[in-house]
Design a protein around this motif. Structure first.
Motif, PDB file in Angstrom:
ATOM      1  N   ALA A  43      35.434  53.951  42.777  1.00  0.00           N
ATOM      2  CA  ALA A  43      36.845  53.886  42.386  1.00  0.00           C
ATOM      3  C   ALA A  43      37.487  55.270  42.476  1.00  0.00           C
ATOM      4  CB  ALA A  43      36.961  53.328  40.969  1.00  0.00           C
ATOM      5  N   ALA A  44      36.763  56.308  41.994  1.00  0.00           N
ATOM      6  CA  ALA A  44      37.295  57.673  42.031  1.00  0.00           C
ATOM      7  C   ALA A  44      37.490  58.126  43.478  1.00  0.00           C
ATOM      8  CB  ALA A  44      36.347  58.622  41.304  1.00  0.00           C
ATOM      9  N   ASP A  45      36.517  57.795  44.349  1.00  0.00           N
ATOM     10  CA  ASP A  45      36.637  58.153  45.762  1.00  0.00           C
ATOM     11  C   ASP A  45      37.911  57.566  46.351  1.00  0.00           C
ATOM     12  OD1 ASP A  45      34.316  59.517  45.656  1.00  0.00           O
ATOM     13  OD2 ASP A  45      33.088  57.997  46.674  1.00  0.00           O
ATOM     14  N   ILE A  79      40.715  56.681  44.753  1.00  0.00           N
ATOM     15  CA  ILE A  79      41.914  57.351  44.230  1.00  0.00           C
ATOM     16  C   ILE A  79      42.059  58.723  44.885  1.00  0.00           C
ATOM     17  CG2 ILE A  79      43.056  58.230  42.153  1.00  0.00           C
ATOM     18  CD1 ILE A  79      41.465  56.163  40.573  1.00  0.00           C
ATOM     19  N   ASN A  80      40.930  59.423  45.046  1.00  0.00           N
ATOM     20  CA  ASN A  80      40.977  60.751  45.654  1.00  0.00           C
ATOM     21  C   ASN A  80      41.549  60.713  47.067  1.00  0.00           C
ATOM     22  OD1 ASN A  80      39.990  62.157  43.472  1.00  0.00           O
ATOM     23  ND2 ASN A  80      37.846  61.912  44.082  1.00  0.00           N
TER      24      ASN A  80
END
Lengths: 234, 467
Positions: free
Chosen positions: B322-324, B326-327
């Motif tokens: 998920a963070a990847d 958004i990044n």
């Protein structure tokens, strides 16, 4: 982050496709890199590396007179500098082989120009650190070499854990670093032991770097996922 | 094979039943035949009856009508030997001339056991002497010296039982020996037949009773192996072909993407031209994703994708995915909400890290592709009994029930051997399914409580070790 000093690094590009060499060179030039050498084969790359003494090599895997993995081994014998593979071979085995042999990064074609620039800059920064480097934040600056925060002329020391956490956040500045990745950075590779939580440390870091720790602007929370360090000139 | 002992039990049962039945039938037959020999038709009884019907008269002896009838119906002659003189004092009219008219004691003893001049003789006692009946020659066979050990007769029931038991034992031994031999040749054959569906090569030793069957099993196995090899060869060729094509496309596409990327940010172009370059770049990325998907899907389908599983924390893994996302999504048109219960920090699964992250990012991409106007994407990990449930849902346009039903049931065109004209959905979900399947998990598509589309990947969880 100041990366101007990296723009003078000598970069060797090796690919048998001339058009692609031109493209990569053009992307890197757009990114400010000035010292570029291109080669179309293993032999050409070896002879050029003697003359130019590159500080980064970007290699294709399949070359007319050999393969990039062997070329990397030969180049690394002559000088210890980072190697990035840029190849159409997207198979996992190739990636693992490349990393296993000591490659610093592996980009599968086709790629976005800014992705290539980002990775090249990241490798160079990792390899050729300019010390001491002050990382500017909104209300303060981080001095990693001295492990301290400079805020309003005041030097505030960082604990070892705070230093580890901030380093991990800074390595991916502007991007979310997950809670799990922070734990790994501070307490080692144990994804199942959650006796440690970075929350308390993050709070203390904020007290040091933020003007108003309860409304952080440099070290922001991404709810449920992790934290993001905002560096000023990035 | 389980059915073999069953078969043996059945045959043994049948054998025992036949034996019991045989004994019963024999006994019954014996009784029927013997009963014909005894009773009124018995020559001894006839002799007794004739003797009982003889009476003394003033002139000598007279046989009553009943006695005469008995004699006549049996075709026998009769003599009466006087007690004292051992001479014949009366005889029937049909007496043969060769029959002696006087007897010694040994002769009487002999005729009782046997014959008079070849006539089977039977005796009956009267108060006047011994009545002897001579039946027609060849009408009876007489035991000449019948005598039995008393113990033998006294223990007859036990002896009969012992004989029957011995017979039974012998039959069982013969049967067991024969069956064991047959079984020894049947077992490799049944083992071979059982091994055939496993797809492994089968080699049954062609010896014994069923050597011909063994040979057929071996040749069947060879045919199966050949077919398997051919199928594998074809699958490998197909996957290699796709890999080759996708490899060859990469370099030219690099050029397109590289220059389009440069043009997109070139200050020398008008805003419209830069926008056009951006479109080229975006579409090129779509082509890149498509060939990557195609390559991965074909490798997963034909088992050519190496799957490196190790113990992972699903929460950390999905959080990273998920963070990847958004990044790499700077404009924030698709905000991601992490809805995992805060108390759940560890969910152990055995997984290939890269593949599972790929599955999650495919699901996020899927939400984006179907919601051009933006949507919020909700990502969560939950424990459900022995399973770990990874859920990616959105509050976008969603899908109709019929569509969801089809997505859950219909095979993708890549793995479908029927007409695929009607199918137009991408490879993203297929890859998610393939990845879930390679982790012994499954995928369920449905409606989200947030209003849009929801996809749940259920994977088996590793049990927590006791502290």
């Amino acid at each position: 982050m100041n990366s101007a000093y990296l723009k003078d690094k000598r970069i060797l590009l090796v690919d048998d496709e001339k058009a692609l060499l031109e493209l990569v060179a053009s992307i890197l030039q757009d990114g400010g890199y000035r010292c570029l050498t291109t080669a179309g084969s293993v032999s050409e790359a070896l002879s050029l590396s003697e003359k130019t003494r590159p500080e980064l090599a970007i290699l294709d895997v399949m070359l007319p007179d050999g393969n990039g993995f062997d070329l990397m081994a030969q180049l690394k014998q002559k000088g210890d500098y980072p190697v990035l593979f840029l190849t159409a071979r997207g198979e996992e085995e190739d990636k693992f082989r490349g990393f296993g042999l000591g490659a610093d990064d592996y980009i599968v074609k086709p790629f976005l120009p800014r992705e290539l620039l980002y990775r090249v800059t990241a490798i160079l920064r990792r390899t050729y650190r300019e010390e001491p480097e002050l990382v500017p934040l909104r209300d303060s600056a981080i001095d990693f070499s001295r492990a301290e925060i400079i805020r309003n002329g005041e030097h505030i020391p960082l604990t070892a854990k705070e230093h580890d956490l901030l380093s991990a956040l800074y390595r991916s500045a502007g991007r979310i670093v997950t809670i799990d990745a922070l734990c790994e950075a501070a307490w080692g590779d144990n994804p199942f032991g959650y006796e440690n939580s970075p929350m308390a440390h993050i709070r203390r870091i904020r007290e040091k770097i933020e003007e108003n720790p309860s409304r952080p602007v440099s070290l922001v929370t991404v709810r449920g996922l992790g934290y993001k360090l905002i560096v000023e000139d990035k | 094979m389980k059915s073999v002992p069953k078969l043996i039990r059945r045959f043994t049962g049948l054998l025992l039943l036949s034996f019991v039945l045989l004994v019963a039938v024999n006994l019954a037959l014996l009784i029927v035949i013997a009963s014909r020999q005894v009773g009124t038709a018995s020559p001894w009884a006839t002799a007794d009856r004739v003797a009982a019907n003889l009476s003394r008269t003033e002139t000598g002896f007279a046989l009553s009508a009943a006695g005469a009838d008995a004699l006549q119906s049996s075709g026998a002659w009769a003599v009466l030997i006087d007690n004292d003189t051992r001479a014949v004092v009366w005889h029937s009219e049909n007496l043969s001339a060769s029959v002696p008219s006087r007897y010694t004691l040994p002769e009487i003893a002999g005729l009782t056991r046997g014959y008079i001049d070849g006539y089977p003789a039977f005796t009956g006692g009267t108060e006047y002497g011994l009545m002897v009946l001579g039946f027609p020659k060849g009408s009876f066979w007489k035991h000449m010296w019948p005598s039995w050990d008393y113990q033998l007769i006294a223990h007859a029931p036990q002896i009969a039982l012992a004989v029957i038991a011995t017979n039974l034992l012998v039959i069982l031994l013969i049967y067991a020996a024969a069956t064991t031999k047959a079984l020894r040749s049947v077992k490799p054959v049944t083992d071979g037949i059982r091994a055939l569906p496993s797809g492994e090569p089968v080699r049954v030793k062609a010896a014994g009773l069923l050597s011909e069957v063994a040979l057929h099993i071996n040749s069947t196995s060879e045919v199966l192996q050949m077919q398997k090899r051919q199928l594998q060869k074809r699958d490998t060729a197909r996957a290699n072909w796709i890999a080759g094509v996708s490899h060859d496309i990469r370099t030219p596409l690099s050029m397109v993407m590289g220059y389009a990327g440069q043009l997109q940010s070139s200050p020398g172009l008008t805003q419209e031209e830069r926008r056009q370059a951006a479109v080229i770049l975006r579409q090129s990325q779509r082509i890149r994703n498509l060939i990557n998907d195609l390559n991965l899907a074909s490798k997963l389908e034909y088992n050519m994708q190496p799957i490196r599983r190790r113990e992972e924390n699903a929460v950390a893994l999905v959080r990273q995915a998920a963070a990847d996302f958004i990044n790499d999504d700077p404009d924030g048109k698709y905000p991601v909400e992490w809805t995992t219960c805060p108390s759940l920090s560890v969910c152990r699964i055995s997984a290939d890290r890269d593949l599972l992250k790929r599955a999650v990012s495919n699901l996020i991409q899927n939400s984006i592709r179907h919601n051009e106007n933006g949507c919020t994407i909700y990502v969560s990990v939950a424990e459900a009994g022995p399973s770990c449930v990874i859920c990616v849902e959105d509050d976008g346009v969603g899908a109709a029930d019929a569509q969801i039903k089809e997505l859950n049931a219909a095979p993708h065109y890549m793995v479908c051997d029927e007409n695929t004209a009607g199918q137009r959905h991408g490879l993203g979900l297929l890859i998610v399914r393939q990845i879930a399947a390679s982790h012994e998990g499954n995928v369920l598509i449905g409606h989200s409580r947030h209003g849009g589309f929801a996809v749940k990947i259920t994977l088996p969880m590793i049990k927590k070790p006791r502290p």
